[in-house]
Design an enzyme around this catalytic site. Structure first.
Site, PDB file in Angstrom:
ATOM      1  N   CYS A 446      -1.206  11.444  56.399  1.00 47.04           N
ATOM      2  CA  CYS A 446      -0.665  12.570  57.163  1.00 47.04           C
ATOM      3  C   CYS A 446      -1.423  13.839  56.793  1.00 47.04           C
ATOM      4  O   CYS A 446      -2.192  14.360  57.567  1.00 47.04           O
ATOM      5  CB  CYS A 446       0.822  12.741  56.883  1.00 47.04           C
ATOM      6  SG  CYS A 446       1.828  11.441  57.607  1.00 47.04           S
ATOM      7  N   GLU A 448      -2.282  14.391  53.082  1.00 46.58           N
ATOM      8  CA  GLU A 448      -2.544  14.386  51.652  1.00 46.58           C
ATOM      9  C   GLU A 448      -4.027  14.523  51.353  1.00 46.58           C
ATOM     10  O   GLU A 448      -4.870  13.938  52.003  1.00 46.58           O
ATOM     11  CB  GLU A 448      -1.936  13.148  50.984  1.00 46.58           C
ATOM     12  CG  GLU A 448      -2.131  11.830  51.678  1.00 46.58           C
ATOM     13  CD  GLU A 448      -1.133  11.530  52.804  1.00 46.58           C
ATOM     14  OE1 GLU A 448      -0.685  12.465  53.493  1.00 46.58           O
ATOM     15  OE2 GLU A 448      -0.838  10.357  53.015  1.00 46.58           O
TER      16      GLU A 448
END
Lengths: 805, 296
Positions: A446, A448
């Site tokens: 997502c 990170e």
């Protein structure tokens, strides 16, 4: 879009996700015959080799890039060594309304008789759950936190550029060199290293074999076609031309698969095929989270593209067609099926491959190339569920690229999302990476952040901050389950000051993060011991040099993340308590607690109180100092609870702020909160403001977010919803670009947009059949609106819709 | 004391770039299609939203004048009794009762603008003074314009130019861009639809064009009022006679967004047969206007 891509895209879009038991059957037979005969890393590598040797090879009609994890598109393997699905699990997976996976009754029966009996009591999941302490289990089941590794392996990484200059044979030579130099006299770990390196070498052979089998099949298919053509089986000239061309394509595929991944690629097509075999290898070996990720794909492909264009061996159109084929391949690999709580924290077919486009090179200069623009065009044309894409906008990125990306954002697919390399390079350097490694890093999954090709940055699970506040207000007791989950630090009414309440809340945060980390460390050890990823270890520096596995300190950097969810909801709740109970004394704590207990019951007259709170409380996301100060403090305290705690790899935990779909699950098991949120409704996602709390427009939102020390986290997530009418003209697009640039100047890490109006979403709920392809942004990835459960749909609809931008 | 009724942060349709729009209260025009009915009166007004009202009756309890009453249509205010003290607004938990119109706080506005500076710089935006009619508040406006100029903010004034030439001149000296409405080119029809004739407005437009201050022309496009080819052509012709060309000519198609606000002010939505012209018509008008702009 070429007719070929149109056909392949349609096939991929319409293929029904199914379960393939092939991998489980091969693996079970292999384990039955070999477990105990070899050291674990060698056993795992041989198991991988066996799968590559025996699995069904698929080459679809018209395909130019080849290879599937399963026997056909969207057929997903199972991984019984980690989680062995029961017959009931398989029935549920087959029949559930959302994210079903088709499986035939015969396959279920075969699974029951051949797979399940062997794995009972031997799976990773059983190892984990038999170990965890009671208080962990209760907190886990009550939704205080989730656990990432109970059904899927740690993965969470992306590649750097080494596979474009290093073939598997080159890797093998490097491995042999390290094997030869092992010092059994002075190095107590030499035996472990020998076993691991041997496993790595076998894994290289496995992927080469896997590719060669594709070459053989392609040649066979070409032979058959040639024979049919020679036998004059076709009348129409156009058909003959088409098939003749297909023969040439198949021969070229065969040639490509004989060259890569054994050798470093020489052409644009070989480079894409190289990555694709590596991708398939890692997701066949284990079911690591976030599949695999090519990282800065445009940056890696640009040299091949430029060279071939200059030499005249490649046209732009053909390069685009190859790239489109690749995108479709990624879409053909749905996420491995999840059940139970893990299905709730990540309820989607999306497996989170997130291709980074644009950004910077390792020397800090602009990384945008013609391939970047070409990829934007492919996103626009292909726009399937996967892969996720993101554009990376640094100070040195030209506006031309930002605007081209913003024009795709306007289309409303929910991607590409937007990242700031200037911020995330700082994040990585703050975590101790070298500047060069940091610049080669980026964002995967997502949001990170990680040093691509050199780091294992594992997400370990989500933390429900709103629930922890609820527990604190109830003296550690969970009103929903009736269990004593948190510390006994006093009832809400006992706190005389806001500071007293906040300190208790902080103690509970530390209590739960410590509890979670203890178990995470155990799980990490289990993966290092029982499920080493010998192929993935080949790809990530410095596993070969250290002779250690990806799960066992092999990578140059080893990070563990805990993802904290609900910053907006918790900040607003604290703000409401501070203002109305402690500062203004408008309401007593007992009145608020009564209201929460009754879920702001209208009959009991609590709607007035709820409205008062909603309309008279400083909320996060409005550039309001009072609320933002609380958010900043909470953010810092979450970081303090997590940051620097040792993991088993000699490094440490860091804070992360993503939520995937977990904010919906967490909301479901969290009672009414003091910010006026009803029980069971979603908590806020990522670092976004709570639903509807941001009433001062997007510039206020990004200013509030800009106050968080984002560069001291491993990533934040900001969702902004906009109405399509706001992004009509080129002028509007420029303004969107300015919003993004300003957010990044303020220190923003990530921003993503949903460009869709409420009417469309409501209509799509009513008439799902008319909106099958309506993609929306969830939290770090896009999903089909109709594949989302009603709660998640509600979550998207309730996000503030910005009309004036 | 000048009142404002709204400040919009992140306004993107009131001039170039990302802007902050400040809306003055009070307008000398009475456009039949007005979408900001709360901008007309220069005095404070109370607004009530039945949709937001939860029926808790807190306002009735709070009213010292007994001016409020609960009816099937929600809370009704007796205007003869109401002294606009704001007690009901304060008591309302759900913001169903709101006071429209607050004193302009120059310092607060400048502080707010300062906070948006990065957005202005990145987007080429700035501040827009709108209304109501900002030129109805010449002193307050001029003072703010000067201070915004000193601070380096791009200044836009969104106006009907229904003001004396003197005021227009003094404001123009401190303005970087005018957004000027032409509501109808025919003076008698202008009077019919807006309550005032247009000679003063047109002569002020000539003045602005002559002074060389950048300006945009904006035409609200109202079916059954001014959306005729005749009006648009005549408007184009007028623009063609101006000393300097407008930087931009925008058509603003009719919408009913403001209607609910009439009800919130306690009024009834007057029946009208206005409509939004179709896209083809709008495109045609755009062409006519573009050729006028290009001819300059």
């Amino acid at each position: 879009m070429t007719p070929r891509i149109d056909r392949l895209r349609k096939e991929s879009y319409e293929a029904v996700p199914s379960l393939s038991i092939e991998r489980a059957l091969i693996e079970t037979a292999f384990y039955k015959n070999n477990y105990g005969k070899y050291p674990i890393p060698v056993l795992r590598a041989m198991n991988f080799y066996e799968i590559c040797k025996k699995k069904t090879i698929y080459i679809g009609e018209d395909e130019l890039i080849v290879g599937e994890r399963g026997p056909k598109p969207k057929a997903v393997s199972t991984f019984p060594e980690l989680t062995c699905h029961s017959v009931e699990d398989l029935q549920v997976l087959k029949s559930r309304t959302l994210q079903p996976y088709y499986i035939s009754d015969e396959d279920i029966e075969q699974y029951r008789t051949e797979v399940i009996p062997y794995w009972e009591g031997r799976t990773q999941r059983e190892r984990i759950f038999s170990h965890v302490p009671k208080e962990w289990k209760e907190a886990y089941e009550s939704g205080v936190f989730t656990e990432f590794m109970e059904q899927r392996a740690p993965g969470h990484t992306a590649l750097d550029g080494k596979i474009y200059t290093t073939g598997m044979l080159d890797f093998k030579r490097k491995i042999q060199k390290h094997l030869a130099s092992l010092d059994f006299l002075n190095d107590p770990e030499a035996t472990d290293k020998q076993e691991e390196l041997t496993g790595m070498a076998i894994s290289c052979d496995a992927v080469i074999l896997f590719a060669e089998r594709h070459a053989e099949l392609a040649d066979e298919m070409a032979d058959d076609l040639e024979k049919e053509l020679a036998d004059n089986m076709f009348d129409s000239e156009s058909e003959i031309d088409r098939l003749t061309q297909r023969v040439a394509e198949l021969r070229n595929i065969a040639k490509t698969c004989r060259w890569v991944p054994a050798h470093a690629p020489r052409t644009f097509q070989e480079a894409i095929q190289m990555y694709w075999f590596v991708h398939l290898g890692t997701i066949t070996e284990l079911n690591g989270w976030d599949a695999m990720n090519p990282g800065h794909f445009d940056l890696h492909l640009a040299p091949f593209y430029d060279k071939e264009i200059a030499e005249g061996t490649l046209t732009r159109d053909h390069a685009k067609e190859l790239m489109s084929c690749f995108f479709i391949k990624v879409n053909n690999q749905p996420a491995p099926p999840k059940v139970g709580i893990t299905a709730k924290e990540s309820g989607t077919y999306n497996d989170f491959t997130n291709i980074n486009i644009g950004g910077i090179k390792s020397d800090g200069t602009d990384g945008v190339s013609e391939v970047s623009y070409l990829m934007l065009e492919v996103i626009n044309e292909v726009h399937l569920l996967q892969p996720g894409t993101s554009i990376h906008i640094s100070k040195v990125t030209p506006d031309k690229f930002l605007i081209a990306g913003a024009k795709i954002i306007r289309k409303g697919f929910g991607y590409p999302s937007v990242f700031s390399p200037d911020t995330y390079v700082r994040e990585l350097v703050n975590q101790g990476k070298s500047l060069e490694d940091a610049r080669e890093g980026g964002c995967s999954g997502c949001i990170e952040v990680g040093a691509f090709g050199k780091e294992a940055y594992l997400l370990t699970g989500y933390l429900n901050t709103a629930k922890i506040l609820e527990l604190t207000l109830n003296n550690g007791l969970d009103p929903l389950s009736g269990k004593q989950l948190g510390l006994k630090l006093g009832k809400a009414e006992d706190f005389e000051t806001y500071e007293g309440l906040y300190e208790a809340f902080k103690k509970n945060i530390a209590y739960f993060t410590d509890m979670k980390m203890r178990v995470n460390n155990y799980i990490d050890s289990m993966f290092a011991k029982y499920a080493p990823a010998t192929f993935l270890s080949v790809l990530i520096d410095d596993c070969i040099a250290k002779g250690r596995d990806y799960y066992n300190c092999g990578p140059r950097y080893n990070t563990s993340y805990i993802q904290c969810t609900g910053l907006g909801t918790t900040t607003d709740s604290l703000s409401a308590l501070k203002k109305h109970v402690f500062d203004d004394k408008t309401f007593s704590m007992s009145k608020i607690m009564e209201a929460l207990k009754s879920n702001f019951s209208q009959d009991k007259g609590y709607e007035k109180l709820r409205q008062y709170i909603i309309n008279n409380t400083p909320f996060f996301g409005n550039d309001d100092k009072e609320a933002d100060d609380i958010a900043v403090r909470l953010f810092n305290d979450l970081r303090d609870a997590i940051e620097g705690k040792p993991n088993i790899k000699g490094e440490c935990y860091h804070l992360n702020m993503l939520s995937t779909t977990c904010h919906v699950y967490f909301g479901k098991i969290t009672g009414a909160t003091p910010n006026g949120r009803f029980a069971n409704k979603p908590v806020s996602d990522g670092t976004s403001p709570s639903h509807g709390a941001d009433t001062n427009g997007p510039s206020a939102v990004v200013k509030s977010l800009g106050k968080l020390a984002q560069d001291k986290s491993g990533g934040t997530l900001l969702n902004i919803r906009m109405l399509p009418s706001m992004l009509k003209t080129d002028d509007d697009i420029n303004k969107l670009g300015a919003l993004i640039r300003t957010y990044f100047m303020l220190g923003g890490h990530h921003i993503q947009f949903n460009v869709v109006d409420t009417k469309t979403l409501l209509d799509a709920q009513k008439h799902p059949e008319d909106y099958r392809d309506l993609l929306v942004r969830v939290a770090g990835y896009s999903d089909y609106f109709n594949d989302m459960n009603a709660d998640l749909q509600y979550d998207v609809i309730m996000r503030t819709a910005n009309e004036s931008f | 004391m000048s009142l404002i009724f709204d400040i919009k942060i992140f306004a993107v349709h009131d001039g170039p770039g990302i802007r902050v729009s400040i809306f003055f209260k009070g307008c000398p025009l009475r456009c039949a299609w007005c979408h900001n009915p709360e901008s007309r009166s220069a005095l404070p007004q109370k607004m009530y939203s039945k949709k937001k009202c939860i029926g808790c009756l807190s306002c009735i309890e709070a009213c010292p004048e007994n001016a409020l009453q609960m009816t099937p249509d929600g809370i009704v205010t007796d205007c003869l009794k109401c002294i606009l003290c704001g007690a009901c607004v304060k008591a309302c938990p759900s913001k169903a009762m709101e006071m429209c119109g607050r004193p302009l706080d120059e310092e607060a506005v400048l502080k707010l603008l300062e906070g948006e500076r990065l957005f202005f710089e990145q987007s080429g935006g700035g501040v827009t003074f709108s209304g109501g009619e900002p030129l109805s508040h010449p002193e307050a406006l001029l003072s703010l314009l000067k201070k915004c100029g000193d601070a380096g903010f791009h200044r836009t004034v969104d106006t009907s130019l229904f003001a004396s030439a003197e005021i227009v001149k003094s404001i123009a000296a401190e303005t970087d861009l005018f957004l000027i409405d032409i509501k109808h080119i025919d003076s008698s029809l202008h009077k019919k639809f807006t309550g005032v004739p247009n000679e003063l407005i047109l002569s002020n437009i000539r003045l602005v064009a002559q002074m060389g201050v950048p300006y945009w022309i904006r035409i609200p496009l109202i079916g059954n009022a001014n959306a005729t080819e005749k009006n648009i052509s005549a408007t184009a012709q007028f623009i063609g006679t101006l000393k300097t060309a407008p930087q931009k000519i925008e058509l603003l198609p009719y919408h009913k967004i403001g209607d609910h606000k009439i009800e919130k002010l306690g009024g009834k939505i007057a029946a009208n047969d206005f409509y939004t012209p179709d896209e083809k018509t709008i495109e045609n008008y755009n062409k006519i206007l573009l050729s006028a702009q290009l001819s300059l």
